[in-house]
Design an enzyme around this catalytic site. Structure first.
Site: not given
Length: 311
Positions: A89, A119-120, A122-123, A152, A169, A176
């Protein structure tokens, strides 16, 4: 003044289109405006989604230009060049930074009071760029951060433990990307400490391999189908719902760290209370010494990338 029922989506590639479809079918907004440099693509996506809206919730989905975003309460930015197989990313930064600069210039002109959801990829880095270029308050410039990574982790951990992932949790925080980390020290199953739960069930508490699966997930999906878009689209819906309905929910979005966890001037995935207007507060949750060091290394990775851009 903004219209709380209106949302703009910039970028109608796989991610933007999936986000538009997901939002349109859940009734969060009554109007979606799709903007793309390829106007024909935006029109096609808007038509396709509109034809199925009668089976879900009323929502007007149209294509448009930046001027059509006036009074939008939220603008979702999913534009940019896609991630290539095997590309990190961070490698996307130079190519997508220029795209972000052009977009932010238009947003500040037509809807200066909107909440920006980046959202794009590397966020984290693009969220930092959007924050600096827009001049918006940090609360109103949010990246999807590690929301999907956390989902995930909860899914895979639930499978390994034989429990519904919604009862897991745990957070993934940090970049990210490759330097993200799982906060194992605070993980629990509906209030039962993870280690204690494993003892109760006679299960191993070594999840290092599982977390590697979380880290590799995006690369495996890209290798298999060329891009990731359904999971992130559902993450966008979750974040947008928290904001527009004022839920005060806790999500690990990319936010301006500003001294939290001893971090400097970076945007990075941290647990935040999300409500109307965006980030209401950043939560400094307890971390182990090793987790704290990992988080600082992750932030330094982002800091170095920003320095390369002179930011």
């Amino acid at each position: 003044m903004t219209n709380s029922q209106k949302c703009g989506i910039i970028g109608c590639g796989s991610v933007g289109a999936a986000a538009a479809y997901t939002l349109a079918t859940h009734g969060l907004f009554s109007e979606l405006v799709l903007v793309d440099t390829n106007r024909q693509r935006a029109r096609g996506e808007a038509m396709d989604i509109s034809h199925g809206v009668s089976f879900s919730q009323p929502c007007r989905v149209i294509d448009g230009g930046y001027d059509d975003l006036r009074d939008a309460a939220m603008v979702i930015i999913a534009a940019g060049v896609g991630q290539r197989p095997g590309e990190s990313r961070l490698d996307l930064l130079t190519r997508n930074a220029a795209v972000m600069r052009a977009i932010i210039a238009e947003i500040t002109r037509v809807c200066p009071d909107a909440v920006l959801l980046i959202v794009s990829n590397p966020v984290d880095l693009l969220t930092a760029i959007a924050l600096r270029l827009s001049g918006f308050p940090p609360a109103r410039v949010i990246g999807t951060g590690t929301v999907l990574d956390t989902a995930r982790l909860k899914f895979l951990l639930g499978q390994a433990l034989g429990v519904d992932g919604r009862n897991v949790h745990a957070f993934v925080i940090g970049e990210h990307g490759d330097s993200e980390l799982a906060v194992w020290s605070g993980a629990n199953i509906s209030g039962v400490d993870l280690a204690d739960y494993c003892v109760c069930r006679g299960l191993s508490d070594d999840f290092s391999g599982l977390f590697e699966s979380v880290r590799r997930a995006a690369y495996e999906i890209i290798e298999g189908k060329g891009a990731t878009y359904f999971g992130i689209a559902m993450s966008v819906l979750r974040i947008a719902t928290c904001i527009m309905r004022g839920e005060h929910s806790v999500l690990p979005v990319s936010c301006h760290a500003a001294g939290h966890y001893g971090l400097g001037d970076v945007c990075i995935g941290l647990p935040c209370v999300i409500g109307r207007g965006g980030v209401e507060s950043v939560l400094d949750i307890p971390l182990s010494g090793d987790e704290q060091r990992q988080l600082h290394r992750s932030a330094e990775t982002l800091r170095q990338a920003l320095d390369q851009l002179g930011l």
